[in-house]
Design an enzyme around this catalytic site. Structure first.
Site, PDB file in Angstrom:
ATOM      1  N   GLY A 100      14.564  -1.895  27.589  1.00  0.00           N
ATOM      2  CA  GLY A 100      14.059  -3.494  27.290  1.00  0.00           C
ATOM      3  C   GLY A 100      15.348  -4.115  26.916  1.00  0.00           C
ATOM      4  N   LEU A 153      16.645  -6.777  28.053  1.00  0.00           N
ATOM      5  CA  LEU A 153      17.340  -6.662  29.519  1.00  0.00           C
ATOM      6  C   LEU A 153      18.567  -7.676  29.423  1.00  0.00           C
ATOM      7  CD1 LEU A 153      14.254  -6.152  31.581  1.00  0.00           C
ATOM      8  CD2 LEU A 153      15.918  -4.438  30.709  1.00  0.00           C
ATOM      9  N   HIS A 154      19.632  -7.295  30.358  1.00  0.00           N
ATOM     10  CA  HIS A 154      20.470  -8.056  30.670  1.00  0.00           C
ATOM     11  C   HIS A 154      21.032  -8.058  31.949  1.00  0.00           C
ATOM     12  CE1 HIS A 154      22.961  -4.427  30.418  1.00  0.00           C
ATOM     13  NE2 HIS A 154      22.694  -4.363  29.096  1.00  0.00           N
ATOM     14  N   GLY A 162      23.133  -6.476  33.469  1.00  0.00           N
ATOM     15  CA  GLY A 162      23.588  -4.818  33.788  1.00  0.00           C
ATOM     16  C   GLY A 162      22.161  -4.343  34.327  1.00  0.00           C
ATOM     17  N   HIS A 163      21.040  -4.596  33.711  1.00  0.00           N
ATOM     18  CA  HIS A 163      20.102  -4.141  34.341  1.00  0.00           C
ATOM     19  C   HIS A 163      19.524  -5.085  35.621  1.00  0.00           C
ATOM     20  CE1 HIS A 163      19.395  -3.380  29.666  1.00  0.00           C
ATOM     21  NE2 HIS A 163      19.141  -2.364  30.118  1.00  0.00           N
ATOM     22  N   GLY A 165      22.662   3.455  35.727  1.00  0.00           N
ATOM     23  CA  GLY A 165      24.145   2.606  35.663  1.00  0.00           C
ATOM     24  C   GLY A 165      25.007   3.675  35.375  1.00  0.00           C
ATOM     25  N   GLU A 166      26.367   3.360  36.067  1.00  0.00           N
ATOM     26  CA  GLU A 166      27.468   4.177  35.687  1.00  0.00           C
ATOM     27  C   GLU A 166      28.037   3.830  34.458  1.00  0.00           C
ATOM     28  OE1 GLU A 166      30.419   3.470  38.833  1.00  0.00           O
ATOM     29  OE2 GLU A 166      29.322   4.576  40.320  1.00  0.00           O
ATOM     30  N   GLN A 210      25.105  10.223  31.119  1.00  0.00           N
ATOM     31  CA  GLN A 210      23.646  10.301  31.379  1.00  0.00           C
ATOM     32  C   GLN A 210      23.205  10.344  32.809  1.00  0.00           C
ATOM     33  OE1 GLN A 210      20.801   7.705  29.044  1.00  0.00           O
ATOM     34  NE2 GLN A 210      21.028   6.487  31.075  1.00  0.00           N
ATOM     35  N   ARG A 252      23.540  -3.368  22.835  1.00  0.00           N
ATOM     36  CA  ARG A 252      24.196  -3.516  21.338  1.00  0.00           C
ATOM     37  C   ARG A 252      25.186  -4.452  21.373  1.00  0.00           C
ATOM     38  NH1 ARG A 252      22.841   2.476  22.419  1.00  0.00           N
ATOM     39  NH2 ARG A 252      21.437   2.934  20.873  1.00  0.00           N
TER      40      ARG A 252
HETATM   41  P1  AMP Z   1      19.189   0.953  28.554  1.00  0.00           P
HETATM   42  O1  AMP Z   1      18.078   0.150  28.573  1.00  0.00           O
HETATM   43  O2  AMP Z   1      20.467   0.624  27.920  1.00  0.00           O
HETATM   44  O3  AMP Z   1      18.567   2.125  28.550  1.00  0.00           O
HETATM   45  O4  AMP Z   1      19.659   1.170  30.204  1.00  0.00           O
HETATM   46  C1  AMP Z   1      18.949   1.427  31.346  1.00  0.00           C
HETATM   47  C2  AMP Z   1      19.791   1.562  32.408  1.00  0.00           C
HETATM   48  O5  AMP Z   1      20.662   0.173  32.614  1.00  0.00           O
HETATM   49  C3  AMP Z   1      20.604   2.711  32.325  1.00  0.00           C
HETATM   50  O6  AMP Z   1      20.723   3.273  33.593  1.00  0.00           O
HETATM   51  C4  AMP Z   1      22.026   2.144  32.134  1.00  0.00           C
HETATM   52  O7  AMP Z   1      23.121   2.872  32.473  1.00  0.00           O
HETATM   53  C5  AMP Z   1      21.853   0.764  32.760  1.00  0.00           C
HETATM   54  N1  AMP Z   1      23.051  -0.256  32.271  1.00  0.00           N
HETATM   55  C6  AMP Z   1      23.112  -0.696  30.970  1.00  0.00           C
HETATM   56  N2  AMP Z   1      24.263  -1.396  30.847  1.00  0.00           N
HETATM   57  C7  AMP Z   1      24.606  -1.599  32.223  1.00  0.00           C
HETATM   58  C8  AMP Z   1      25.691  -2.376  32.855  1.00  0.00           C
HETATM   59  N3  AMP Z   1      26.698  -3.052  31.911  1.00  0.00           N
HETATM   60  N4  AMP Z   1      25.994  -2.077  33.937  1.00  0.00           N
HETATM   61  C9  AMP Z   1      25.246  -1.245  34.826  1.00  0.00           C
HETATM   62  N5  AMP Z   1      24.287  -0.610  34.290  1.00  0.00           N
HETATM   63  C10 AMP Z   1      23.922  -0.586  32.972  1.00  0.00           C
END
Ligand code: AMP
Length: 281
Positions: free
Chosen positions: A31, A33-34, A36-37, A147-148, A153, A187
């Protein structure tokens, strides 16, 4: 977009979505979400696949001293965003659905989980591997996007999927950054103004080190200079190293598929980032 919160509802929704779209792609998230998501959801939606995004802040991957209770939550905003981005189904299990009191089975990943984040946060990848395996079995997707940004992970998930014969295609999505280079992260909102101004230097140091390595400069000197530059800018560095991409084993010199990875704290915020090496010149 449909939102479901129980396993029976999820199973029924996945069955109809598969019948309608043929292919299901899962995007696991915590959650807040930005963009990247957003890149993950849009990649998942390619070729008309039915996209299922999960939102679950997984306590199993947080250490005792980490920010579980402080982790940002914005369910209403997240659901609006997911619908806008083309997600078909949002899966929002609660804690009791994921971890009923009798839950007693975890996955302990080895290999790429052993160093770096795994050393700094011993329980972290156990929590990640366990929740990802559970999500795969709940949703039964054809593919899942990661995400890379969280390079280690991604490799832990790939290794686990292969080792446990999970039959889910793992799709890697490049890191989304703000124009100054900072990788988007839930974060980042905790960075104060001075820390926010310093934060892009982490990516800048990695990018510069990558260029120098590709130009043939010795790794020890390049890495030493990058570490010193970050220390002088106010980062408390956990690690900055050159590693083999899939295994995360440290390297003394670049090889094909090598990656530069780093984790550093700015005040109370811990940032992680990584870059591929540019092609050798
Ligand atoms: P999180 O909600 O932080 O657990 O992230 C969920 C998914 O989004 C994971 O696969 C992350 O690697 C990916 N993710 C988070 N930030 C980015 C970003 N800036 N660019 C690409 N993928 C991202």
């Amino acid at each position: 977009m449909q939102t479901v919160r129980t396993l029976p509802e999820l199973r029924a929704a996945c069955t109809s979505l598969r019948a309608a779209r043929g292919r299901l792609v899962l995007v696991p998230t915590m959650g807040a979400l930005h963009d990247g998501h957003r890149a993950l959801v849009e990649t998942a939606a390619q070729r008309g696949a039915g996209v299922i995004a999960s939102i679950f802040v997984n306590p199993l991957q947080f250490g005792p001293a980490e920010d579980l209770t402080r982790y940002p939550r914005d369910e209403a905003g997240d659901l609006t965003r997911l619908a806008e981005w083309g997600c078909a189904l949002a899966w929002l299990p609660d804690l009791a659905t994921m971890y009923p009191p009798q839950h007693a089975t975890v996955i302990v990943p080895g290999g790429p989980a052993e160093r770096w984040e795994g050393a700094a946060r011993p329980e972290h990848f156990r929590g990640v591997a366990t929740v990802v395996a559970m999500l795969f079995n709940q949703v039964r997707p054809d593919a899942a996007c990661f995400g890379e940004k969280d390079w280690q992970q991604l490799q832990v998930v790939r290794r686990m999927t292969t080792d446990l014969c999970l039959d889910v295609e793992i799709i890697a999505v490049p890191t989304v950054r703000v124009p100054d280079g900072l990788a988007l992260s839930s974060r980042n909102r905790y960075l104060g103004p001075a820390e926010r101004a310093t934060a892009p230097l982490l990516h800048a140091a990695l990018a510069r080190a990558g260029t120098e390595l590709a130009a043939g400069e010795p790794a020890e000197r390049v890495l030493g200079a990058a570490r010193a530059a970050l220390g002088a800018s106010g980062f408390a560095l956990d690690y900055l190293d050159l590693v083999d991409g899939p295994t995360l084993v440290p390297l003394a010199a670049p090889v094909l598929g090598a990656r530069l990875i780093a984790a550093a704290r700015l005040g109370a915020v811990r940032l992680i980032d990584n870059v591929p090496l540019p092609a050798p010149r």
